[in-house]
Structures are given as structure tokens and as C-alpha cells.
Design a protein around this motif. Sequence first.
Motif, PDB file in Angstrom:
ATOM      1  N   PRO A 258       0.751  -1.027  -0.029  1.00 56.93           N
ATOM      2  CA  PRO A 258      -0.002   0.025  -0.084  1.00 56.93           C
ATOM      3  C   PRO A 258       0.884   1.263  -0.017  1.00 56.93           C
ATOM      4  CG  PRO A 258      -0.012  -1.009   2.099  1.00 56.93           C
ATOM      5  CD  PRO A 258       0.664  -2.043   1.137  1.00 56.93           C
ATOM      6  N   GLU A 259       1.818   1.256   0.555  1.00 60.59           N
ATOM      7  CA  GLU A 259       2.862   2.498   0.705  1.00 60.59           C
ATOM      8  C   GLU A 259       3.336   2.705  -0.578  1.00 60.59           C
ATOM      9  OE1 GLU A 259       3.385  -0.341   2.675  1.00 60.59           O
ATOM     10  OE2 GLU A 259       2.700   0.384   4.618  1.00 60.59           O
ATOM     11  N   LYS A 260       3.782   1.761  -1.357  1.00 58.10           N
ATOM     12  CA  LYS A 260       4.290   1.909  -2.719  1.00 58.10           C
ATOM     13  C   LYS A 260       3.230   2.431  -3.553  1.00 58.10           C
ATOM     14  CE  LYS A 260       7.175   1.533  -6.221  1.00 58.10           C
ATOM     15  NZ  LYS A 260       8.436   2.290  -6.101  1.00 58.10           N
ATOM     16  N   ALA A 261       1.978   2.003  -3.633  1.00 54.62           N
ATOM     17  CA  ALA A 261       0.731   2.685  -4.414  1.00 54.62           C
ATOM     18  C   ALA A 261       0.794   4.344  -4.163  1.00 54.62           C
ATOM     19  CB  ALA A 261      -0.508   2.029  -3.949  1.00 54.62           C
ATOM     20  N   GLU A 262       0.873   4.590  -2.711  1.00 54.94           N
ATOM     21  CA  GLU A 262       0.714   6.163  -2.408  1.00 54.94           C
ATOM     22  C   GLU A 262       2.023   6.792  -2.896  1.00 54.94           C
ATOM     23  OE1 GLU A 262      -1.983   7.307  -1.398  1.00 54.94           O
ATOM     24  OE2 GLU A 262      -2.709   4.973  -1.395  1.00 54.94           O
ATOM     25  N   GLN A 263       3.248   6.342  -3.150  1.00 56.39           N
ATOM     26  CA  GLN A 263       4.477   6.758  -3.658  1.00 56.39           C
ATOM     27  C   GLN A 263       4.202   7.130  -5.240  1.00 56.39           C
ATOM     28  OE1 GLN A 263       7.848   4.491  -2.717  1.00 56.39           O
ATOM     29  NE2 GLN A 263       7.512   4.582  -0.567  1.00 56.39           N
ATOM     30  N   VAL A 264       3.578   6.084  -5.881  1.00 57.76           N
ATOM     31  CA  VAL A 264       3.355   6.203  -7.091  1.00 57.76           C
ATOM     32  C   VAL A 264       2.478   7.175  -7.443  1.00 57.76           C
ATOM     33  CG1 VAL A 264       2.221   4.990  -9.297  1.00 57.76           C
ATOM     34  CG2 VAL A 264       3.936   3.705  -7.650  1.00 57.76           C
ATOM     35  N   ILE A 265       1.247   7.583  -6.719  1.00 57.01           N
ATOM     36  CA  ILE A 265       0.180   8.384  -6.990  1.00 57.01           C
ATOM     37  C   ILE A 265       0.783   9.642  -6.774  1.00 57.01           C
ATOM     38  CG2 ILE A 265      -2.034   9.317  -6.216  1.00 57.01           C
ATOM     39  CD1 ILE A 265      -2.678   6.333  -5.869  1.00 57.01           C
ATOM     40  N   THR A 266       1.681  10.026  -5.706  1.00 51.18           N
ATOM     41  CA  THR A 266       2.323  11.110  -5.259  1.00 51.18           C
ATOM     42  C   THR A 266       3.277  11.568  -6.536  1.00 51.18           C
ATOM     43  OG1 THR A 266       2.180  10.875  -2.801  1.00 51.18           O
ATOM     44  CG2 THR A 266       4.090  12.285  -3.803  1.00 51.18           C
ATOM     45  N   GLN A 267       3.903  10.413  -7.113  1.00 52.57           N
ATOM     46  CA  GLN A 267       4.822  10.975  -8.271  1.00 52.57           C
ATOM     47  C   GLN A 267       3.834  11.440  -9.316  1.00 52.57           C
ATOM     48  OE1 GLN A 267       6.961   7.339  -8.727  1.00 52.57           O
ATOM     49  NE2 GLN A 267       8.334   7.755  -7.020  1.00 52.57           N
ATOM     50  N   TYR A 268       2.640  10.953  -9.592  1.00 54.80           N
ATOM     51  CA  TYR A 268       1.926  11.096 -10.676  1.00 54.80           C
ATOM     52  C   TYR A 268       1.342  12.754 -10.494  1.00 54.80           C
ATOM     53  CZ  TYR A 268      -2.835  11.672 -12.793  1.00 54.80           C
ATOM     54  OH  TYR A 268      -3.818  12.095 -13.377  1.00 54.80           O
TER      55      TYR A 268
END
Length: 281
Positions: free
Chosen positions: A175-185
Motif C-alpha cells: 500500500p505504501e508503494k501505491a501512495e508513492q506512485v500516486i504522489t509522483q503522478y
Amino acid sequence: MYGYLKLLLLGIVTIVLLLACHGNISQNVIQGNNNLSTSPLPVATKLVKHALGETRIPIKPKRIIVLNDIGLLDPVLSLGIKPIGTVSYFPEYDFLFRGVTNDEAAGIEIIGTGNQPNLERIIKLKPDLILMREYQKSLYKELSAIAPTVMVDLPGLNYSFKENLRFIAQILGEPEKAEQVITQYYERVQKLQNLMGERLKEIEVSVIYIFGEGLISTYSDNETYNQVFQDIGIRLIPVLANQKEETVVSSIEILNKYDADVLFVMNDTKQLTQAFFKILF
């Protein structure tokens, strides 16, 4: 008296034999004696709820098969996880996937097409988790007999590519990795907004898909690119912004209906693109 001593001696001998036997068994277990069967260590699992029920899966699956490109392969790769198998919707073309380059998917075995995955190939790969989409639910029983299978219901997630990523990340324990990807987006969205400035308020865009020779199609705002446009603040022309149907197929003769400041053209093959521009010019 003799009988009593005889029974006592027999009892002592029995105890000694049992202790010796127990010692041998213990020693065999300690030394890993191959003559004794040993059970594999249990795999830690968790229960995942999805649109077709509940499935118990490994907490950290290592041999994952995904049966879709845009909705499954793309988000799984974005989490830094490479599946062992996937499907292609365009095996006859020079590209295999939508939204994922051939290089990004290098090393992943193709196990059929999205509408017809090859069950024999799936069995040979020995997956410990299969991810499928809602339109493949007729295969759920067969797939579940091979490995734990979870259906990712994109309509049930309101077609949101972000919620789709979050759901898959929860399944895979990232889940933390998903939030990182969305933040980068969102950082990239902000960067584009800064570059465009006031021009964002001045332009309208149109998106068409070359459906076939002489045919085009347009899609509703469920499509990922439309979600991206909305996040950026890019406006679709009214005819597309108000489209209720999921897909509209039209003749290229009415292309002027989709005229805009910027026209985005999607295609599947170079041949269709070349034919499209020949008609235009």
C-alpha cells in the motif's frame, strides 16, 4: 516371586526399548534423516475480499499471473513487481500491450490472449496468485482450481485508475508503494500545470481512436486518459464531455464533429494510422 521379577524385567526392557526408539526418532529429526517424511513449512496467508467472494492468498506472493494489461499488468509493474505470466491483446502486432512497452514486460511469459488465456500454460507456471478482471469471471472456477484467484472489478472501483492501483497494492501487500506512485503522478500533473499556466483555460481537446479503416471511436470519461485530463484541468470539447455511451463508433467522414484546439489520435497499428492520414490529406 519369580513371575513378579519376570514381569518387572520385561517392563524395564520395554521402557529401555521405547527410550532407545524415541532417541533414534529424535536424532533422525534433528539430522534430517531422509527416511522420514517432512512437511513443508506453512506459508503465511491472508484473506482477501473481492467481487466474487473471499480468497485466501499468500501474504507475499512470488509467482503472480495477471490476465489484463492496462488494468492489471501496468499497476503491478508500477509497484515494482514483475509477474511471471500475462496475456496479450495484440499478439499479431509489433507491440504486445496497451500502456506497457515490450521492454517493460521483458521476461514475462505470454499465456494467451485476454479473452482466451491458456489454462495449460498457467498450470505449468505454477502460480501462487492469479489476478483477473471482471469480464473474465466465467473462468474464475477453473482458475481458482489452479491457484488462489482474485477478481479486480474495475467498474466496482468506479473505473478509477488510482483506486484500482490501491486495491491491487493492498492485495500484494504494497500500500505504501501505491501512495508513492500516486504522489509522483500528482507531482508530474503539477509540473505540467505550471508549464501550461493560463493556456489550460484557453484550450479544448478531443480524443479519437482509429477503430478500423474509415472508422473512429470515442469513449466516455471512464477512460484513464480522461481522468488524467480532469486532474490536469484540460477540457474536452462538449460533444465528448457530454457523451453518455461508453463507446461511440462513427465514420471518419464526420471527423469534423470532433474538431478541437488539440486532437489526440490513438491507434493500434502503423497501417491504420497511415490510412487515416491518407484520408485526411
